[in-house]
Design an enzyme around this catalytic site. Sequence first.
Site, PDB file in Angstrom:
ATOM      1  N   ASP A  42       0.810  -1.158  -0.259  1.00 34.16           N
ATOM      2  CA  ASP A  42       0.030   0.025  -0.148  1.00 34.16           C
ATOM      3  C   ASP A  42       0.999   1.165  -0.029  1.00 34.16           C
ATOM      4  O   ASP A  42       1.800   1.376   0.847  1.00 34.16           O
ATOM      5  CB  ASP A  42      -0.938   0.018   1.238  1.00 34.16           C
ATOM      6  N   SER A  83      -7.107   4.023  -1.397  1.00 27.55           N
ATOM      7  CA  SER A  83      -6.938   2.653  -1.421  1.00 27.55           C
ATOM      8  C   SER A  83      -8.097   1.802  -1.526  1.00 27.55           C
ATOM      9  O   SER A  83      -8.090   0.760  -2.189  1.00 27.55           O
ATOM     10  CB  SER A  83      -6.388   2.068   0.239  1.00 27.55           C
ATOM     11  N   THR A 136      -8.237  -2.244   1.630  1.00 29.67           N
ATOM     12  CA  THR A 136      -7.535  -3.168   0.761  1.00 29.67           C
ATOM     13  C   THR A 136      -8.100  -4.483   0.792  1.00 29.67           C
ATOM     14  O   THR A 136      -8.591  -5.085  -0.135  1.00 29.67           O
ATOM     15  CB  THR A 136      -5.941  -2.991   0.968  1.00 29.67           C
ATOM     16  N   GLU A 250      -1.102  -7.924   2.236  1.00 26.23           N
ATOM     17  CA  GLU A 250      -0.903  -6.494   2.165  1.00 26.23           C
ATOM     18  C   GLU A 250       0.260  -6.050   2.871  1.00 26.23           C
ATOM     19  O   GLU A 250       0.028  -6.300   4.135  1.00 26.23           O
ATOM     20  CB  GLU A 250      -2.345  -5.772   2.333  1.00 26.23           C
ATOM     21  N   ASP A 255       2.097   2.752   3.279  1.00 25.92           N
ATOM     22  CA  ASP A 255       1.064   3.715   3.146  1.00 25.92           C
ATOM     23  C   ASP A 255       1.326   4.817   4.363  1.00 25.92           C
ATOM     24  O   ASP A 255       1.357   5.947   4.290  1.00 25.92           O
ATOM     25  CB  ASP A 255      -0.038   3.305   2.602  1.00 25.92           C
ATOM     26  N   HIS A 259       1.884   8.754   5.058  1.00 28.77           N
ATOM     27  CA  HIS A 259       0.864   9.626   5.735  1.00 28.77           C
ATOM     28  C   HIS A 259       1.643  10.117   6.857  1.00 28.77           C
ATOM     29  O   HIS A 259       1.398  11.581   7.038  1.00 28.77           O
ATOM     30  CB  HIS A 259      -0.350   8.808   6.030  1.00 28.77           C
ATOM     31  N   ASP A 297      -1.406   0.085  -4.601  1.00 26.61           N
ATOM     32  CA  ASP A 297      -2.444   0.766  -5.040  1.00 26.61           C
ATOM     33  C   ASP A 297      -2.411   2.279  -5.478  1.00 26.61           C
ATOM     34  O   ASP A 297      -2.996   2.785  -6.573  1.00 26.61           O
ATOM     35  CB  ASP A 297      -3.636   0.677  -3.823  1.00 26.61           C
ATOM     36  N   HIS A 298      -1.267   3.029  -4.974  1.00 27.57           N
ATOM     37  CA  HIS A 298      -0.891   4.160  -5.428  1.00 27.57           C
ATOM     38  C   HIS A 298       0.226   4.519  -4.517  1.00 27.57           C
ATOM     39  O   HIS A 298       0.936   3.393  -3.774  1.00 27.57           O
ATOM     40  CB  HIS A 298      -2.003   5.236  -4.734  1.00 27.57           C
TER      41      HIS A 298
END
Lengths: 375, 593
Positions: A42, A83, A136, A250, A255, A259, A297-298
């Site tokens: 992620d 996500s 996810t 995952e 991610d 953040h 996912d990004h």
Amino acid sequence: MNYSYKNVNFRSIAAFSLILFTALLSAQKKQKPLNIIFMIGDGMGVSQVTSAFYFGNSEPNFTQFKIVGLSETSSTSDWVTDSAAGATALSTGEKTYKRAIGVSKDSIALPTILEQLQKKNYQTGLVSLTSITHATPASYYAHVKDRDLHEDIALDLVKANVNFLAGGGLKFFNKRKDGKNLLNEFKKLNYNIDTVKLSKPIQNKNNFYLLAQDELPNKVQGRGDFLPDATQTALDYLSKNKKPFFLMVEGSFIDWGGHAKDGEMMVKEVLDFDKTIGVVMKFIKKNPNTLLVVTADHETGGASIGKFMEKDSTGKEKNIKDKVQVNFIDNQHTAALVPVFAMGKSQELFSGVYPNNTIYHKLVEALKKSGITIK
Amino acid sequence: MFLHLKKITGFIALLYVVTVFGQTARVHSHNDYEQKVPFWYALGSGANSIEVDVFLENNELFVAHDKKDITKERTFESLYLNPIDKALEMNMIKQESLQILIDIKTDAKTTLNQIVKSIQKYPKVTAQKKISFVISGNQPKPEEYNYYPEFILFDYQKLDDLTADQLKKVALLSLSFPQYSKWNGKGGLTEEDLPKVTEMIKKAKSFGKPFRFWAIPDGKTSWEFFAHHGVDFINTDHPKECAEYVNTLEKRTFKNNMFSEVYQPKFSYLKKNRPVKNVILLIGDGNGLSQISSSVLANKGQLTLTQLKNIGLIKTTAADNSTTDSAAGATAFATGKKTKNRFIGVDSEGRKTANLTEILSEKGFSTGIITTDEILGATPSAFFAHQKDRGMEKEIAQDLPKSKLNFFAAGGRSKVSGLHDFKLAESPKEVAESKADRLAYYLSDNGVPQVLKGRGNLLAETVESGLQFLKSKKKPFFMMIEGAQIDSGGHSNNVGTILTEGIDFDRAITKAVQFADQNPGTLVIITADHETGGFSIPHGDMKTSTIEGDFTTDDHSATLIPVFSYGSGSEIFTGVYENNEIFHKILKALKVN
């Protein structure tokens, strides 16, 4: 002349038998349904992957991939995805709006790859570091309009019959607003539930590990080897039963590192994910009828791996040549293409540049080559 | 000679000098007195509006958030009027205009009268027009606005109509954002909130006054949203970061008008894999994955580059630095050896190392270079020169006549002499038609202009004709093509340069891929030496080809770089490996030892 004629004839017979043999062989191969291990880092853009090359103690497992692709991650509602829309594109083959879990852009439930493969007699597994109801993993079994509907998502999981589940989110099952204790429902459905540790799975039951109220700790907080261990446990469990399987793993906190604009957390999570990739690669070497796809996912944080600057005694900034540092532009997702890595059976399908939802269709194609047809 | 360049300059300049979003939003330092250094920090950050909460007690104006926080040192005069007076005296107010937004916490009229009295003690302050005092919080009715001196204006917080005279006294219109949306500043507004909020902004702006929302989420995504939706003053507790962000927003935001027509490659090499004869190596200087991503998104979601199937990733570390420069990066491609930054065609010990053009011309290949840099730039130099520093231009220039090159096209004519063996071409057309053994085509006397400054389609045209020239030699060939100025956009943190140079590079890639389709046995490799700028794409809109980029540095980064390959032998360029492997893979594809 005669001899040469015979020779030609012999050759053509040999060639014909060879073709026949190969055809038979490939037909046989085709009848063996493919195992799929799908790993989502992620927020793992190319800079996140890069960090494994500079901060790890050994060569990253990423270097073992021969097939690299690039995925375009936009959602239908916004160029920069989240996500939920990202995972739904991967699990259903359709781009959707941000916050959507397993539903189309018109909020209609879409069959996921996990659900369809269950109908084809597949075993299934989900491993995550967040709540198992988080965007996810949820996008593989739930169908709700908004990712925050954790309790509804938990209800969907009761019905989902996933054989191996490991992650957090206990409170969404046993401390619910509706007062239900869903763990009892799972027990009725032949689940072995462990809320304490990653114990040995019971082979003739489904196994559900709910190891935190919400998410698990991140690597900096001392999660240890949960991700590689849970993945190994899932592979052991799923491969013992003589049925094909689909497993999604995952690496959730890459991610979260972005953040939090926390370079250390991001790097440690990437290294943990790379270690988990190593576990899967070992499995593939022993079980060649398996396809591993690793993607994201990004990207999160607009991370880059830049020069390491240090202030000297006079306060002047100096570049330390053999070091690098992680920089972020912000604590949000970005629109950069993300890498896709593939290894194993039908790996070649994943080269090139394509929209994220195409990854689903490539999995469908790989399955078709192994004799399994889904939508 | 440069006529065709000049002709298009005007046109292209017209095309691109279009402001994307009108006037730049300005920064409002919310509760400024709570900063470690009130007033001066916001002033130095470039904020255009400074907020101060004022209480009247015992005929004295105190600055505080709550009554209980009042201390005798923190007065309106000590924290604001004295510093403003000082700043005016020392000519330190660089802002074109500065408003002090006074939020009155006690009785409107008595407090305002005291404020007027206090300001009038400072004749320098009342004599100038740059700084205005705008009354917010408890304030008199609009009917009474005109009772106050010229230097007092008002912050109007309603959408009711005002008379023309009243409106004259309004400096600013402000509304509370949480009344319209609960947005937390992440992602975007919900589908229900977005029309509500944009409608409200439109209504507020119909008064013809600058508009501010208070209590907005405080972060880049929020700042970007409000700046691009017409909010004039961005409310923030981080005036420095916010000012840096909004002041560069326009430079970092680019609406693209220039497109690369996407070519669908034939992939016939997959059916019939011929031995590799020709190699075309394209290097996008500073063209990392984020740069490529931004070109893809600005080019309607596709490039010719993204049609290619074989992809790899390379690690670009130099021998002496985790982050490479173009000299060490190009030397790794050209010689197969990682070397130190600044080194050109020599190994990390400084020893001359054979490069691809030398090795391959020994084997009967024609060789060429095309770049949008000067010929003495680091990337082209690594393919013909051997010097210990990229800055040794005189020595590098002397290496050029000694090189094995059959062709080059580049800028920097003024720095080169003694090329007696080379014929000169004056246009891409002459390049294509030339029968010379060795040929040079100068794109400019010094630096080659950027696409944004009128280079037009010169790179793609030169690539097409340069490939024709090498093909006409009827020998296998090696051509290095550099899109040199994507890197410049990274260094100057200019998104428009990155996008237009990236899309221009794709046009060159198109010519190379088309050549490979027409000439089986041609291998095309597209990569970059490094990423520049720590570039990312936080926002954008694919429908209007508008991109907002952001940067973590004006220097190079160490991020892995994509390699795309097409044509015979291209399959060996997939995977994840070191940059100098490109050299070895090229020789392997050509079966040259």
